[in-house]
Scaffold this motif. Sequence first.
Motif, PDB file in Angstrom:
ATOM      1  N   HIS A 114      34.438  27.958 -47.593  1.00  0.00           N
ATOM      2  CA  HIS A 114      33.599  27.371 -48.653  1.00  0.00           C
ATOM      3  C   HIS A 114      34.391  26.395 -49.526  1.00  0.00           C
ATOM      4  N   THR A 115      35.291  25.644 -48.899  1.00  0.00           N
ATOM      5  CA  THR A 115      36.093  24.664 -49.643  1.00  0.00           C
ATOM      6  C   THR A 115      35.471  23.276 -49.609  1.00  0.00           C
ATOM      7  N   ALA A 116      34.437  23.082 -48.791  1.00  0.00           N
ATOM      8  CA  ALA A 116      33.769  21.789 -48.716  1.00  0.00           C
ATOM      9  C   ALA A 116      32.358  21.997 -48.184  1.00  0.00           C
ATOM     10  N   LYS A 117      31.501  21.021 -48.426  1.00  0.00           N
ATOM     11  CA  LYS A 117      30.137  21.064 -47.936  1.00  0.00           C
ATOM     12  C   LYS A 117      29.983  20.100 -46.769  1.00  0.00           C
ATOM     13  N   ASP A 118      29.023  20.409 -45.898  1.00  0.00           N
ATOM     14  CA  ASP A 118      28.797  19.566 -44.737  1.00  0.00           C
ATOM     15  C   ASP A 118      28.518  18.122 -45.153  1.00  0.00           C
ATOM     16  N   GLU A 119      27.764  17.970 -46.249  1.00  0.00           N
ATOM     17  CA  GLU A 119      27.408  16.626 -46.705  1.00  0.00           C
ATOM     18  C   GLU A 119      28.642  15.816 -47.100  1.00  0.00           C
TER      19      GLU A 119
END
Length: 246
Positions: A114-119
Amino acid sequence: MRDSMGDITAEYMGFQRTMYSGAPDKFPAFGDSATFDPDQVKNFLSVVGQDPDAYASITSAQQAYTSELVDEAINGDTASKASVDGRVRDAVAPGAAMAGIMSEARADAVIDYHTAKDEEFNAAAEEKAGWVNRIVSMGTAGVGERVPIAGEVLGWVQEDITSSVLETIAKDSADDASQAAGEEYTSGRTAALDSSEAAVSRAVLNNQEGPYSDPDTASQLKSAAKTQAGNSHGEGAKWYAASHTS
């Protein structure tokens, strides 16, 4: 820090590929010559690939470099007795293995850590698309020998590869929906297959008077590229999974 390391990796894309293939670097790098330890490079990619900007830089440079090598395999002058489909496979394999590692790193960043979002990965692709222009410009020294207006071809190739990069990065999705469907691996593999097929299509269009431009031969070369891309992507993904098993 990771985004900067992604740019440095893109700068040395040829040497990165040499580490996987063992073959000498075809096109020049932007920096000085370098030698990399294979295991260290794989570990490095598995970490920096979790950063959206680094992922975008490396993926853009890798796909552009692979496309240039596929074009060379199909259209370049060579005294090699190897089959053209074999040369295409060799051109595709290292980049697809890197893509397998990067796909898994992206999935971990979004789903597990959860360190980055797909977007964020998709948005970063547009910002880092300049790597396509740099790599393509570096590798088109011989294009004028095959086509009368090299500048027009260069512009078309840059635009087409950029479009392909943005499309495949978007397909390499690791969102919650894909995880729930068990599709995060499949999406990354599909992106690698599509990228390799697009590279062959560009090479064939780049030399429409060449010996491999007929539909049947072009289709066979696309099939060879996709098969190798799928196999090599799987190898990269399996290495990542094995190295991250607790």
